[in-house]
Design an enzyme around this catalytic site. Structure first.
Site, PDB file in Angstrom:
ATOM      1  N   GLU A 209      -8.267  -4.366  38.343  1.00  0.00           N
ATOM      2  CA  GLU A 209      -7.411  -4.112  39.589  1.00  0.00           C
ATOM      3  C   GLU A 209      -8.334  -3.762  40.792  1.00  0.00           C
ATOM      4  OE1 GLU A 209      -4.449  -0.961  39.422  1.00  0.00           O
ATOM      5  OE2 GLU A 209      -3.899  -1.416  37.384  1.00  0.00           O
TER       6      GLU A 209
ATOM      7  N   GLU B 243      -4.920   2.953  32.743  1.00  0.00           N
ATOM      8  CA  GLU B 243      -5.718   3.984  33.266  1.00  0.00           C
ATOM      9  C   GLU B 243      -5.240   5.369  32.418  1.00  0.00           C
ATOM     10  OE1 GLU B 243      -5.958   2.543  37.884  1.00  0.00           O
ATOM     11  OE2 GLU B 243      -4.429   3.846  37.349  1.00  0.00           O
TER      12      GLU B 243
END
Length: 673
Positions: free
Chosen positions: A313, A163
């Site tokens: 995720e 991320e």
């Protein structure tokens, strides 16, 4: 010894058989637990249909506990033990969380915020993404991992970092920023002219005078800075990508992008370009799933590379960082997963497997508790895992195919955000206002960058395409002249590729082809009436008074605003073999639906399955063996869907005749009988 090698090869081959679309996965952190806990974890994963684990992305201190001392034996065993349970591994490079020995010895690797404050150890992403020293240390640990695991048959892929988010304002980053500007402009005179720096005496006589500005500054500077940030992240990523690819053959490389999909700190399509495939992290946070937004976000992610993707995720029921970290309803997460698969995901993974005993995310949802025993959500995940196994031989190799597209452009997003004119102008909502009725009608929509190939689409919408450079303009004109139907939304064509106003009024380089232009734009406090070929309704938030010079008028404003009274609100004109349309206002829901229906019918757009009840979503994935339809009921009540012909429900393995009934959050995966 020979027998042991044969056994290991057999395990690897058997594990590879389970790496078939769609895959269910989990984030697993064996470094946080005694090794004895791993066997129980893996047995429960296997029973739930988990087919891959992501391991290692936060484990730098476990992999390199001291500078130059590497410890891989624990990871060797974790990968081998997972394979023994028919679970393959995606290795995360641990560069999102540098160890304390690194940041304390080399403080120059730490990120600096705009206020000049240097980040400290104790969280993650505290590094400066431009730091040459940090990049060298990242490359070293990644090379060591790739040398060791690059030919391991039980490792199917790599995730770089985790991320990407924060940029840095340290001295080295500033120097790189000025170097970046030198590569774009041959001289300061050229830059000053391009940015119109005579405004407010901003003229620069030295490259070092140019600030790193992210707020209300010069529009040209602001846009170029976002492009710079994008390139710095690409460099950071390439540094590791090159190290991995030097030691791998069949393993694929990705990264997972967070920020709930629509984040725009950098251009995600460009970040995706260098990778084998892209992944994103799907979190709802507070509240419940909004199907149109969830579907559009998956389509946005698919559009970055125009190919299938992974959800790396997703929340196992709930998160621990939202304003109210409520759990999704029973069955809602399974529906969310199937929506992602229907929109092109080839894998869906939960973060995380087991609750950590300490750390910043102790309360986050999991599949098992800190004791290693299943929590209530485990059963829903297990159903999903069994779903995936049931359809793997059919969905593998399929992907969504669409007749319609919506253009999403980061330059335009940034340009409008720098100067919104109205805080009520939410660009994502404007895009979703187009997406929702179009998706309901066509049942398949691509969301792609403006430079994507467009010839396969019957109908293309471009809401808020604020920045249209000369190359983009020609690309769109070519599409229309060859028979395409282009619909521009409000605020389109105001800026050139340098974020300067076009001398020609909106839509700038497309105005002549349109046969009309925007005379003036208005941020609205109150709604105004709008009526014409698409019916009667209201415009709100933003409205543009248009004039026609060869175009046909589709809609006009009513007599309520004064400035807008009677002016055209929408224009359309045939160009070559196609048509260009301009909508200058944000339409109410009913009027937008009518406009979409009219434009889609004229373009010959067809639904992929036929009409379905409100609240039921249809997804289609197409492959060599034909079409697979995923039906999901997001409504509160059960619905019955009429089918065009008998089909086979791949989940129940039962033949469905003329109808299928779906309970709340019910899913059907159908193929022709």
């Amino acid at each position: 010894m020979h027998i042991i090698k044969l056994a290991l090869l057999a395990v690897a081959a058997e594990a590879a058989l389970f790496a078939r679309t769609p895959l269910l996965g989990v984030a697993w952190y064996p470094e946080q637990w005694p090794e004895s806990a791993g066997e129980k974890d893996l047995r429960l994963m296997e029973a739930a249909g988990v087919r891959f684990v992501r391991v290692g992305e936060f484990a730098w201190s476990s992999l390199e506990p001291a500078e130059g001392r590497f410890e891989f034996s624990w990871l060797d065993r974790a990968i081998a033990n997972a394979a023994a349970h028919h679970i393959v591994t995606v290795l995360g490079t641990p560069t999102d969380a540098p160890p304390a020995w690194l940041t304390s010895k080399y403080p120059d690797t730490l990120r600096v915020d705009q206020g000049g404050r240097r980040a400290e150890h104790g969280s993650r992403r505290q590094f400066s993404y431009t730091s040459q020293r940090y990049r060298e240390m990242c490359r070293r640990i990644v090379e060591k991992m790739a040398e060791r695991y690059g030919s391991n048959a039980n490792v199917i892929g790599w995730q770089i970092g985790n991320e990407y988010t924060e940029d840095s304002y340290d001295d080295h980053s500033r120097a790189r920023w000025h170097d970046w500007l030198r590569t774009i402009d041959k001289s300061l005179d050229e830059l000053n002219q391009r940015w119109t720096t005579a405004y407010w005496s901003q003229t620069y006589s030295d490259w070092g005078q140019i600030p790193m500005e992210t707020s209300r500054g010069n529009p040209g500077l602001l846009l170029e800075y976002r492009r710079f940030v994008t390139e710095m992240w690409r460099e950071f990523q390439r540094n590791q990508l090159d190290a991995i690819r030097a030691h791998t053959k069949s393993q694929l490389v990705t990264t997972n992008l967070g920020g709930l999909g629509w984040a725009d700190r950098f251009n995600r399509a460009e970040i995706s370009a260098d990778l084998d495939f892209i992944s994103w992290d799907e979190y709802v946070g507070s509240g419940h799933l909004t199907p149109a937004r969830g579907g559009a976000t998956n389509d946005l992610v698919r559009g970055w590379k125009r190919k299938n993707f992974w959800v790396m995720e997703a929340q196992p029921g709930f998160v621990d960082w939202a304003s109210v970290s409520n759990s999704l309803a029973k069955g809602e997460t399974r529906a969310m997963a199937w929506q992602a698969i229907g929109h092109g995901a080839d894998a869906f993974a939960f973060w995380q497997w087991r609750s950590a005993l300490n750390g910043q995310e102790q309360y986050h949802g999991t599949l098992v508790g800190p004791d290693g025993d299943p929590v209530p959500f485990y059963d829903e995940a297990r159903q999903l895992g069994h779903d995936f196994v049931a359809v793997g031989d059919v969905l593998d190799g399929t992907q969504p195919v669409s007749e319609t597209a919506i253009l999403h452009d980061y330059d335009s997003r940034w340009a409008i955000d720098f100067h919104t004119q109205s805080q009520r102008y939410d660009q994502v909502k404007v895009l979703l206002d187009y997406y929702e009725p179009l998706r309901r009608l066509a049942q398949s929509v691509d969301i792609v960058p403006p430079n994507a190939p467009l010839t396969s689409y019957k109908l293309v919408f471009a809401p808020s395409l604020n920045v249209i450079g000369e190359a983009t303009a020609q690309h769109l004109i070519d599409y229309v002249q060859q028979g395409g139907n282009l619909v521009l939304g409000p605020r389109s064509g105001m800026k050139d590729s340098h974020n300067s106003l076009w001398p020609a009024r909106q839509p700038g380089p497309l105005a002549r082809k349109l046969g009309g232009r925007v005379e003036q734009y208005y941020a609205l406090l109150d709604e105004v009436t709008i009526r014409g070929d698409w019916g009667t309704g209201k415009a709100s938030i933003w409205a543009e008074a248009l004039s026609a010079n060869g175009a046909d008028v589709s809609m006009r404003y009513g007599p309520e605003n004064g400035w807008l009274d009677g002016h055209p609100a929408a224009l359309t004109r045939r160009v070559g073999n196609g048509r260009i349309t301009y909508i200058g206002a944000i339409l109410d829901r009913a009027l937008m639906q009518s406009a979409i229906q009219t434009l889609a019918k004229a373009a010959g757009v067809q639904t992929v399955l036929g009409g379905v009840p409100e609240g039921v979503e249809v997804c289609r994935r197409t492959g060599a063996k034909g079409d697979i339809f995923v039906l999901i009921n997001f409504d509160q009540q059960a619905h019955t869907v009429t089918l065009p012909h008998p089909m086979l429900d791949l989940l129940s393995r039962k033949q469905v005749q003329n109808t299928i009934t779906l309970d709340r959050f019910g899913v059907g995966v159908l193929r022709s009988w």
